[in-house]
Motif scaffolding. Structure first.
Motif, PDB file in Angstrom:
ATOM      1  N   TRP A 153       1.267  -1.192   0.085  1.00 55.40           N
ATOM      2  CA  TRP A 153      -0.294  -0.604   0.047  1.00 55.40           C
ATOM      3  C   TRP A 153       0.941   1.326  -0.302  1.00 55.40           C
ATOM      4  O   TRP A 153       0.645   2.181  -1.195  1.00 55.40           O
ATOM      5  N   TYR A 154       1.733   0.771   1.021  1.00 56.93           N
ATOM      6  CA  TYR A 154       2.892   2.238   1.034  1.00 56.93           C
ATOM      7  C   TYR A 154       4.105   2.458   1.893  1.00 56.93           C
ATOM      8  O   TYR A 154       3.715   1.157   2.397  1.00 56.93           O
ATOM      9  N   ILE A 155       5.406   2.722   1.686  1.00 56.46           N
ATOM     10  CA  ILE A 155       6.650   2.639   2.460  1.00 56.46           C
ATOM     11  C   ILE A 155       6.755   3.702   2.635  1.00 56.46           C
ATOM     12  O   ILE A 155       6.479   4.945   2.749  1.00 56.46           O
ATOM     13  N   ASP A 156       7.637   3.396   3.682  1.00 55.87           N
ATOM     14  CA  ASP A 156       7.736   4.579   4.577  1.00 55.87           C
ATOM     15  C   ASP A 156       9.001   4.467   5.408  1.00 55.87           C
ATOM     16  O   ASP A 156       9.467   2.907   5.738  1.00 55.87           O
ATOM     17  N   ILE A 157       9.486   5.462   6.501  1.00 59.82           N
ATOM     18  CA  ILE A 157      10.436   5.419   7.563  1.00 59.82           C
ATOM     19  C   ILE A 157      10.015   5.814   8.930  1.00 59.82           C
ATOM     20  O   ILE A 157       9.326   6.722   8.964  1.00 59.82           O
ATOM     21  N   ASP A 158      10.229   4.970   9.984  1.00 61.39           N
ATOM     22  CA  ASP A 158      10.108   5.088  11.174  1.00 61.39           C
ATOM     23  C   ASP A 158      10.601   5.650  11.719  1.00 61.39           C
ATOM     24  O   ASP A 158      12.248   6.217  11.424  1.00 61.39           O
ATOM     25  N   SER A 159      10.824   5.984  13.455  1.00 62.50           N
ATOM     26  CA  SER A 159      11.274   6.468  14.139  1.00 62.50           C
ATOM     27  C   SER A 159      12.744   5.666  14.206  1.00 62.50           C
ATOM     28  O   SER A 159      13.393   6.836  14.881  1.00 62.50           O
TER      29      SER A 159
END
Length: 248
Positions: A153-159
């Motif tokens: 669905w989507y891709i991001d970067i965590d903390s």
């Protein structure tokens, strides 16, 4: 990997499911985290809800009522030309008829008594089905898993600065570098980098507002000011490209 098993005999259905799950866990563990097996005893109900691209593999019993497996496969083929179909059968008498719907193989029931035939057939067919998919191979907890592009669905970067790959019902954290992931996805028209180190699969966008893409389940994916004009043009171009008038 989405698999559907269709058999109107409950015992055969669930023994096939258990056998298949155990076999894949042993021989193809990389697909397990994203694999779903759905079972259906009512072939008419299955056909009423079947949609193109919903499944990667269908395993259908030939001897069912009121619609037998061959007829069901003919209906399926009229809606989806590419889904892989395999048949379950107690007899090889109807196998040639099954190939008229471009089946990729068949299994003799019960599977537990025909292990050698199942293993030979599945070991030949399953890698080819995987090859026909676009998959992202990512390390998760020390194991490389395959995530189909179409499930992302989507891709991001965590903390913690780890790459997060979000599917419909689960997310995976991986040590894969963002740049490597971006390189793997950038040539696929579905994916759009809409924010710094954020990629969205446009197949799952419900609509676009000023600052976010709103996904089909209500989740929001941010759009940066810098990328806003580009994201809007790319999304509109994608909608035109995938509209019914431009697809077969």
């Amino acid at each position: 990997m989405n698999i559907a098993l269709i058999d109107d005999q409950a015992q055969d259905l669930y023994s096939t499911q258990n056998f298949l799950e155990n076999y894949i866990a042993q021989k193809f563990p990389q697909v397990l985290p994203t694999m779903q097996i759905e079972t259906f005893m009512d072939v008419e109900k299955f056909l009423s809800t079947f949609e193109k691209n919903k499944f990667d593999l269908l395993i259908i019993d030939i001897f069912m009522t009121p619609i037998n497996g061959i007829h069901a496969a003919q209906i399926i083929r009229s809606r989806d030309k590419s889904v892989s179909i395999m048949f379950l059968t107690n007899s090889e008498d109807y196998i040639l008829e099954g190939y008229s719907v471009f089946a990729v193989g068949y299994f003799l029931k019960p599977l537990a008594e025909n292990v050698a035939q199942f293993t030979k057939t599945f070991a030949h067919i399953f890698p080819k089905i995987l090859e026909n998919q676009k998959n992202l191979s990512v390390p998760v907890k020390g194991i490389d898993i395959l995530i189909p592009f179409k499930k992302i669905w989507y891709i991001d970067i965590d903390s913690r600065h780890h790459l997060q790959i979000h599917l419909q019902e689960k997310s995976f954290s991986t040590t894969m570098p963002y740049e490597k992931c971006f390189d793997a996805l950038k040539d696929d028209q579905r994916f759009l980098e809409c924010y710094h180190r954020v990629i969205v699969n446009m197949d799952f966008i419900k609509f676009m507002d000023k600052d976010d893409f709103i996904l089909q389940d209500g989740r929001k994916v941010p759009i940066s000011q810098r990328k806003s004009k580009f994201a809007k043009l790319k999304y509109m171009s994608y909608l035109i490209a995938v509209s019914p008038a431009n697809t077969l």
